[in-house]
Design a protein around this motif. Structure first.
Motif, short mmCIF file in Angstrom:
data_model
loop_
_atom_site.label_atom_id
_atom_site.label_comp_id
_atom_site.label_asym_id
_atom_site.label_seq_id
_atom_site.Cartn_x
_atom_site.Cartn_y
_atom_site.Cartn_z
N VAL A 1 -1.83 -1.57 -3.93
CA VAL A 1 -1.36 -1.97 -5.26
C VAL A 1 -1.36 -3.49 -5.36
CG1 VAL A 1 0.55 -1.84 -6.90
CG2 VAL A 1 0.00 0.12 -5.45
N LEU A 2 -0.96 -4.17 -4.30
CA LEU A 2 -1.11 -5.63 -4.18
C LEU A 2 -1.89 -5.90 -2.90
CD1 LEU A 2 2.43 -6.99 -5.14
CD2 LEU A 2 0.37 -6.99 -6.55
N SER B 1 4.49 -4.50 -11.98
CA SER B 1 5.84 -4.00 -11.69
C SER B 1 6.14 -4.03 -10.20
CB SER B 1 5.99 -2.58 -12.23
OG SER B 1 5.94 -2.58 -13.65
N THR B 2 5.14 -3.77 -9.38
CA THR B 2 5.34 -3.87 -7.93
C THR B 2 5.70 -5.29 -7.53
OG1 THR B 2 3.79 -2.05 -7.51
CG2 THR B 2 4.22 -3.56 -5.69
N LEU B 3 5.04 -6.26 -8.12
CA LEU B 3 5.36 -7.67 -7.85
C LEU B 3 6.82 -7.96 -8.18
CD1 LEU B 3 4.37 -10.62 -7.26
CD2 LEU B 3 3.88 -10.79 -9.70
N LEU B 4 7.28 -7.51 -9.34
CA LEU B 4 8.66 -7.75 -9.75
C LEU B 4 9.63 -7.06 -8.80
CD1 LEU B 4 9.38 -9.45 -12.27
CD2 LEU B 4 10.04 -7.33 -13.39
N THR C 1 0.84 -1.19 0.00
CA THR C 1 0.00 0.00 0.00
C THR C 1 0.88 1.23 0.00
OG1 THR C 1 -1.70 -1.19 1.26
CG2 THR C 1 -1.86 1.20 1.21
N TYR C 2 0.62 2.13 -0.94
CA TYR C 2 1.39 3.38 -1.02
C TYR C 2 0.65 4.56 -0.42
CZ TYR C 2 4.54 0.85 -4.09
OH TYR C 2 5.43 -0.06 -4.60
N ASP C 3 -0.64 4.44 -0.28
CA ASP C 3 -1.42 5.47 0.40
C ASP C 3 -2.57 4.78 1.12
OD1 ASP C 3 -3.69 5.19 -1.46
OD2 ASP C 3 -2.39 6.20 -2.89
N ALA C 4 -3.35 5.54 1.84
CA ALA C 4 -4.39 4.94 2.67
C ALA C 4 -5.59 4.46 1.88
CB ALA C 4 -4.85 5.95 3.72
N GLY D 1 13.74 -7.24 -4.36
CA GLY D 1 14.19 -6.54 -3.17
C GLY D 1 14.34 -5.05 -3.37
N LEU D 2 13.73 -4.51 -4.45
CA LEU D 2 13.76 -3.07 -4.69
C LEU D 2 12.63 -2.36 -3.96
CD1 LEU D 2 14.48 -3.22 -8.51
CD2 LEU D 2 16.08 -2.45 -6.73
N ASP D 3 11.70 -3.11 -3.45
CA ASP D 3 10.58 -2.58 -2.68
C ASP D 3 10.28 -3.58 -1.57
OD1 ASP D 3 8.51 -0.99 -1.86
OD2 ASP D 3 7.29 -1.23 -3.66
N ARG D 4 9.53 -3.15 -0.58
CA ARG D 4 9.18 -4.03 0.54
C ARG D 4 7.67 -4.10 0.68
NH1 ARG D 4 13.49 -4.37 4.95
NH2 ARG D 4 15.37 -3.61 3.93
#
Length: 242
Positions: free
Chosen positions: A34-35, A59-62, A27-30, A67-70
């Motif tokens: 995204v997933l 892209s978020t999944l990838l 989640t990027y905002d409230a 390890g580019l995102d958490r």
């Protein structure tokens, strides 16, 4: 040698998945995830194509696998390593040793030769010079671009540059190859060339996870297709025998 034992050997336990994502949300905002509580396993030797419209979470999944995102919640394990709990230093080391990445726009360095581009990951990982040179020669020959070793990427076709990018991604023998729209910037002939290449790599044992809008790519080289919709898996199908 013939096995002369009275009974056949019992099969061992199944191998753990190479990629194991459990209840992953990002989640990027409230307002929007995204997933959302996604669970996905990828076995060694699979070629997984992840499809879905823009904004579906591909892209978020990838990036989570790389390890580019958490994740906001859930766990991501790759090759036995908990990627979601790594420090920045450990994450960079993980990408150098366990992950090869291929991008839509190649990300090659135009002021370096093809050979030097391919050698970069080995240099960053501290691989001995002679060993790295042998590996680069092997990869360039295997991928059909050895004749361009001394050229600069700007002189190559799109398909040839993507082959060089794949060689660079495979330099440190990663168990997992991630491809983000690998045919997205190519003409139809070069796209067909890259589709054939990815299929050949998987046939030779390379595990591949790719995100794409290219249905022909998924049909040509994927052993399994997952479709994302609004951050969830809407479809998960194994391909018919290729």
């Amino acid at each position: 040698m013939t096995d002369l034992t009275d009974s056949p050997a019992m099969p061992g336990p199944p191998a753990p998945p190479l990629v194991d994502m459990r209840d992953v949300s990002r989640t990027y905002d409230a307002d929007r995830a995204v997933l959302s509580e996604l669970t996905l396993q990828v076995a060694t030797g699979d070629a997984l194509a992840v499809l879905g419209p823009s904004g579906s979470g591909k892209s978020t999944l990838l990036n989570l696998i790389a390890g580019l995102d958490r994740p906001s919640t859930g766990t991501v394990t790759v090759d036995g390593l908990r990627v979601d709990t790594m420090s920045e230093t450990a994450s960079a080391r993980y990408r150098r040793s366990r992950i090869g990445m291929v991008h839509q726009f190649f990300h090659l360095l135009d002021d370096l030769t093809v050979r030097d581009n391919v050698l970069l990951p080995a240099q960053l990982a501290g691989v001995p010079r002679a060993e790295a040179a042998d590996r680069a020669t092997e990869l360039l020959r295997y991928l059909g671009v050895a004749r361009h070793a001394s050229a600069h990427p700007g002189t190559l076709s799109g398909g040839e540059r993507q082959r060089v990018a794949v060689a660079r991604a495979l330099m440190n023998r990663p168990p997992l190859l991630l491809a983000d729209e690998p045919t997205g910037a190519l003409d139809s002939a070069s796209g067909a060339d890259v589709r054939a290449l990815l299929r050949e790599l998987n046939a030779d044992g390379q595990t591949v996870v790719l995100v794409t809008h290219d249905l022909a790519l998924a049909e040509a080289c994927a052993t399994r297709t997952v479709e994302l919709m609004d951050g969830r898996i809407a479809r998960d199908e194994s391909a018919v025998a290729r």
